[in-house]
Design an enzyme around this catalytic site. Structure first.
Site, mmCIF file in Angstrom:
data_model
loop_
_atom_site.group_PDB
_atom_site.id
_atom_site.type_symbol
_atom_site.label_atom_id
_atom_site.label_comp_id
_atom_site.label_asym_id
_atom_site.label_seq_id
_atom_site.Cartn_x
_atom_site.Cartn_y
_atom_site.Cartn_z
ATOM 1 N N GLY A 1 -31.837 9.700 -3.143
ATOM 2 C CA GLY A 1 -31.133 10.769 -3.826
ATOM 3 C C GLY A 1 -31.556 12.155 -3.407
ATOM 4 O O GLY A 1 -32.676 12.387 -3.023
ATOM 5 N N SER A 2 -30.620 13.054 -3.470
ATOM 6 C CA SER A 2 -30.879 14.478 -3.378
ATOM 7 C C SER A 2 -29.603 15.154 -3.817
ATOM 8 O O SER A 2 -28.513 14.699 -3.500
ATOM 9 C CB SER A 2 -31.211 14.884 -1.960
ATOM 10 O OG SER A 2 -30.996 16.278 -1.835
ATOM 11 N N ALA A 3 -29.745 16.264 -4.559
ATOM 12 C CA ALA A 3 -28.557 16.960 -5.047
ATOM 13 C C ALA A 3 -27.716 17.492 -3.894
ATOM 14 O O ALA A 3 -26.523 17.703 -4.032
ATOM 15 C CB ALA A 3 -28.961 18.096 -5.987
#
Lengths: 422, 138
Positions: free
Chosen positions: B63-65
């Site tokens: 994940g990463s924004a």
């Protein structure tokens, strides 16, 4: 998903192609995450259209061209160039021109083209229980944790939510997610945004994508400190929300923060944990090119503080001191005479962007026709753990993290002054 | 010979391409060079490989924004995967980037696909609402 008639009208194209596209995307997102229905949102912080990314400004122009309009109040995230003062940053005019085209698209979309990562300092202040969306994780965590609004960490779909006024009910829009998953007791007296940014960086790495409850402060943190705390937490981990009991609505105490579940054993955080984050970002360097203050974009109070620190001082030859703030804050600071005081000391007040977001970044891939050439920077000094991480990752030059006061001393002396140095 | 595996559909669409099995989770922000489409992160099973046009199969997404933006930039540079199959539900940023870029996505395969995956074998993914079918040449 259970949709209202108004939502079905959008989904089936009766509200035009823009809302159809947006609602189709939101329904797919909601289905993936098990949302039973949509909620009405009251605010959206949306994508700028970034000039350093290929065809990204065009993405916003294309939406404007099919008559997309914001259905709720919307602010606009940080951009890749100061659209007025780009020369002061060394950016090519081509980049600023392209970035200004995004501003033109936002004028048609009806969004407030703030080009900032701190829209709250520019007057966008959603209140308790307001469902909202944000493309910027710092905005998400501030609005969830300080204002009590409800937001996920979103991507481009913040635009789609703004266009429809809807967002699928999942994540931090639901009560069940808004409870602590870990307890941290602060056994130190952090002071000022840089200390809180380091504290946040430490907490964020420890909590991952949970909700840290941070307690034990000797006094109520200031708004600037809370802003820095959230930015730090969101940078080192995936968290969208923190709870400071007595500050975060509606959690009066630690028990309330865990929503009736057992309160876990606390992790204690001493001064050494904060200092370790400063030490993590203290690279070897030959010379300093830029000292930066204002990550996230500075508040009016921070501008006042910087002006006091710089009164009667002069930036050392060969060093640039950048102070980044939204254009709204910059204009208010200019009216109050603060910008003149900062500039008298030799500082540059920059809006719409920041070091890691501008043409210094090496991880982007702009249209070659823009002629963007990132300069080789020898070192950047910052007072924010967030900026420190991204200077290292995106500008890929040495970075040094210190406090705002020490950063000003660094800029005036030409030599790095670490946090807490006499 | 082909095999069909049912999955949970996440992003609608259909695509075909050679299978690229990644033993490691890929973060679109950081692990992939958007200019070349190649994996530059420290992922031993796929390091140096191009994602352009492949049916990318991985255990989960990291994940990463900002993942949506880099996935979309891969698309704008002509280097996006044709389809993404993830063992578990990808994070919302990846889903948003895939919808924006027209990349079908599926997860939660009904049977373990790993023994069937041959690097470079022809594959197709069809996603309609929440149902998906991965067809792979063995």
């Amino acid at each position: 998903m259970d949709l209202t008639q108004a939502e079905r009208d959008m989904l089936e194209g009766r509200e035009g192609p823009a809302r159809e596209r947006a609602m189709k995307g939101l329904v797919q997102l909601g289905r993936a995450y098990g949302a039973p229905r949509m909620v009405e949102i009251g605010y959206a912080h949306i994508h700028a259209g970034m000039a350093l990314y290929l065809e990204d400004v065009e993405l916003m122009e294309e939406l404007a061209s099919i008559d997309a309009r914001m259905a709720v109040p919307a602010s606009v995230n940080i951009a890749n160039a100061d659209t007025v003062n780009w020369r002061a940053t060394g950016a090519p005019e081509s980049l600023a021109r392209l970035q200004r085209r995004a501003a033109g698209a936002h004028a048609r979309l009806g969004s407030d083209c703030t080009f900032t990562c701190t829209p709250y300092w520019a007057g966008h202040w959603p209140t308790w229980n307001t469902h909202m969306t944000s493309i910027e994780s710092t905005v998400t965590i501030f609005c969830n944790s300080v204002l009590g609004a409800r937001s996920n960490r979103d991507g481009f779909f913040a635009v789609y939510a703004g266009m429809t006024g809807r967002y699928p009910l999942f994540g931090y829009h639901r009560d069940e997610m808004r409870r602590g998953t870990g307890l941290f007791l602060v056994d130190a007296e952090p002071s000022g945004p840089s200390d809180f940014s380091c504290l946040g960086f430490h907490v964020g790495a420890a909590i991952g994508d949970g909700v840290p409850v941070v307690a034990g402060f000797a006094r109520r943190p200031t708004l600037d400190e809370l802003d820095a705390l959230g930015a730090g937490i969101a940078t080192s981990g995936g968290a969208s929300m923190f709870i400071v009991p007595g500050v975060t609505p509606p959690y009066a105490d630690v028990e309330a923060a865990f929503g009736g579940r057992d309160v876990p054993a606390p992790t204690r955080i001493g001064r050494a944990a904060i200092d370790a984050v400063y030490a993590r970002y203290r690279d070897a360097h030959d010379a300093i090119d830029i000292v930066h203050l204002g990550c996230p974009h500075a508040s009016w109070e921070e501008m006042k503080h910087y002006a006091r620190l710089l009164d009667g001082r002069r930036i050392a030859p060969g060093i640039e001191l950048w102070i980044t703030a939204s254009r709204n804050v910059r204009n208010a600071a200019a009216e109050a005479g603060l910008v003149a005081r900062l500039e008298a000391a030799g500082a540059k007040v920059i809006s719409d962007t920041c070091p890691m977001s501008c043409h210094f970044a090496r991880t982007v891939s702009p249209d070659p026709a823009l002629g963007v050439v990132p300069p080789r920077l020898r070192a950047v000094v910052v007072d924010s753990a967030k900026q420190a991480k991204y200077v290292r990752d995106m500008i890929q030059c040495p970075v040094l993290l210190t406090g705002a006061e020490e950063a000003v001393e660094t800029a005036c002396s030409g030599r790095f002054v670490p946090r807490g140095a006499p | 010979m082909t095999r069909r595996i049912a999955l949970r559909g996440i992003v609608e669409g259909s695509a075909r391409g050679p299978i690229l099995p990644s033993r490691e989770a890929i973060s679109f922000l950081g692990d992939v060079d958007i200019r070349s489409g190649r994996v530059v992160g420290d992922l031993p099973s796929v390091r140096g490989r191009s994602l352009a046009g492949v049916v990318l199969v991985m255990p989960y997404t990291r994940g990463s924004a900002g993942a949506w933006r880099f996935l979309h930039q891969l698309f704008r540079h002509g280097n996006a995967p044709a389809a993404i199959v993830s063992g578990t539900l990808p994070d919302p940023s990846v889903v948003q980037g895939a919808i924006l870029s027209g990349i079908p996505v599926a997860c939660d395969p009904a049977e373990d696909p790993w023994p069937l995956l041959r690097d470079g074998a022809a594959a197709s993914l069809v996603v309609v609402e929440d149902r998906a079918v991965l067809e792979i040449g063995t």
